[in-house]
Motif scaffolding. Structure first.
Motif, PDB file in Angstrom:
ATOM      1  N   UNK A  15       0.837  -1.200   0.000  1.00 23.99           N
ATOM      2  CA  UNK A  15       0.000   0.000   0.000  1.00 23.99           C
ATOM      3  C   UNK A  15       0.873   1.251   0.000  1.00 23.99           C
ATOM      4  N   UNK A  16       1.912   1.249   0.841  1.00 24.01           N
ATOM      5  CA  UNK A  16       2.809   2.402   0.915  1.00 24.01           C
ATOM      6  C   UNK A  16       3.555   2.620  -0.401  1.00 24.01           C
ATOM      7  N   UNK A  17       4.001   1.544  -1.029  1.00 28.25           N
ATOM      8  CA  UNK A  17       4.689   1.648  -2.320  1.00 28.25           C
ATOM      9  C   UNK A  17       3.782   2.267  -3.377  1.00 28.25           C
ATOM     10  N   UNK A  41      14.339   2.579   1.209  1.00 23.95           N
ATOM     11  CA  UNK A  41      14.533   4.030   1.161  1.00 23.95           C
ATOM     12  C   UNK A  41      13.268   4.752   0.692  1.00 23.95           C
ATOM     13  N   UNK A  42      12.130   4.381   1.288  1.00 27.51           N
ATOM     14  CA  UNK A  42      10.851   5.008   0.978  1.00 27.51           C
ATOM     15  C   UNK A  42      10.578   6.046   2.069  1.00 27.51           C
ATOM     16  N   UNK A  43      10.440   7.332   1.683  1.00 31.15           N
ATOM     17  CA  UNK A  43      10.206   8.365   2.694  1.00 31.15           C
ATOM     18  C   UNK A  43       8.754   8.348   3.192  1.00 31.15           C
ATOM     19  N   UNK A  59       6.464  12.854  -0.237  1.00 30.83           N
ATOM     20  CA  UNK A  59       7.067  13.099  -1.542  1.00 30.83           C
ATOM     21  C   UNK A  59       8.583  13.112  -1.357  1.00 30.83           C
ATOM     22  N   UNK A  60       9.304  12.477  -2.272  1.00 31.76           N
ATOM     23  CA  UNK A  60      10.768  12.520  -2.183  1.00 31.76           C
ATOM     24  C   UNK A  60      11.265  13.969  -2.258  1.00 31.76           C
TER      25      UNK A  60
END
Length: 62
Positions: A15-17, A41-43, A59-60
């Motif tokens: 879901x997060x991806x 490395x998902x913010x 958002x990156x």
């Protein structure tokens, strides 16, 4: 019925991806998610409450 916490964490990671928020009801599931998020490395913003833990995609940074 047995609930597999690792499977639950994997589903929440998906879901997060995909840009959706996820809620972890237990510390064990939250810890698994946090560990994987660091590897990938998902913010995310993490909001810990007395009832569980929200993971909100960020958002990156540009």
């Amino acid at each position: 019925m047995i609930i597999n916490r690792k499977e639950m964490a994997r589903a929440k990671l998906e879901k997060l991806k995909n840009g959706y928020s996820a809620f972890a009801e237990t510390k064990e599931v939250a810890d698994i998610i946090e560990k994987e998020l660091k590897k990938l490395d998902i913010p995310v913003h993490i909001d810990r409450t007395e009832h569980g833990c929200w993971f909100i995609p960020q958002e990156p940074k540009a």
